[in-house]
Design a protein around this motif. Sequence first.
Motif, PDB file in Angstrom:
ATOM      1  N   TYR A  30       0.991   6.739  -2.638  1.00 37.89           N
ATOM      2  CA  TYR A  30       1.249   5.373  -3.111  1.00 37.89           C
ATOM      3  C   TYR A  30       0.190   4.386  -2.632  1.00 37.89           C
ATOM      4  O   TYR A  30       0.331   3.190  -2.811  1.00 37.89           O
ATOM      5  N   THR A  97       8.485   5.535  -2.609  1.00 38.90           N
ATOM      6  CA  THR A  97       8.301   4.885  -3.915  1.00 38.90           C
ATOM      7  C   THR A  97       7.035   4.045  -3.968  1.00 38.90           C
ATOM      8  O   THR A  97       6.463   3.685  -2.930  1.00 38.90           O
ATOM      9  N   ASP A  98       6.642   3.732  -5.176  1.00 41.79           N
ATOM     10  CA  ASP A  98       5.483   2.876  -5.414  1.00 41.79           C
ATOM     11  C   ASP A  98       5.855   1.425  -5.137  1.00 41.79           C
ATOM     12  O   ASP A  98       6.773   0.876  -5.753  1.00 41.79           O
TER      13      ASP A  98
END
Length: 251
Positions: A30, A97-98
């Motif tokens: 990420y 998560t991004d």
Amino acid sequence: MDKAPLVSIITVVRNDAERLLTTIQSLTPYKGSRVEFVVVDGASTDGTLAVIESHRDLVDRYVSEPDRGLYDAMNKGISLATGKYLLFLNAGDELLTDLESMVQAAPETAVLVHGRANMFDQQGSLRYVKGKRIKSLRRFLKGMPLCHQTALYRRDVIPHYDLRFKVMGDRVMTYTLLRKQGLKNACFVDRLMVNYYEGGLSWSFGEDFLREEEKLFYRSVGKRHYIAIKYLNAVFKHRIKLPLLRLLKKK
């Protein structure tokens, strides 16, 4: 197009090379041009600096020097960061998560964007998932309603951590921020953000210390009456509720 960092990930560490490597590996997928990674090291004497140096392609800046504790180190991270939003990710915790899309899912006015965390115990077993929309600031007077590692704070309004606190500084800071900026400017995004592992600094303090620090929190935010409320609740629980439940269980 604005190429300035949108998010700064700040990791505070001291003598924890293995867990720092875990965190670095988790954020690697990420780590784009708009995600900055800042490491604040408390003058480690193990292999922590070697881990940092071997990942300079991911670590945008770091400092290694003595500090006055966890929240002093986090304040240094705030000063070093240049992103619009700040995420504090402990050594050992894992990003899932991004973050750029996480921020983009929130309104421009959001001063706090937060999601959900997998909460693991010290044996690595998943205990529960923490994170939901905060409906009232009173929730902070009962405990920390969100996992600190899922909180993206807007850098231009974040207060510095109060160094009088050893454990509850994140709760105090978040409550202070939202009381000033308004709960309407907090945005919950229903997405798993991190794996959080228990066993950090807060677990090294006893219950008596934590009770006294919570009293300091209530006094510092002008909610001194909650000290009495907590005491009465504890008396009711231990002298009435629990004995009554034990009695009913015998019957």
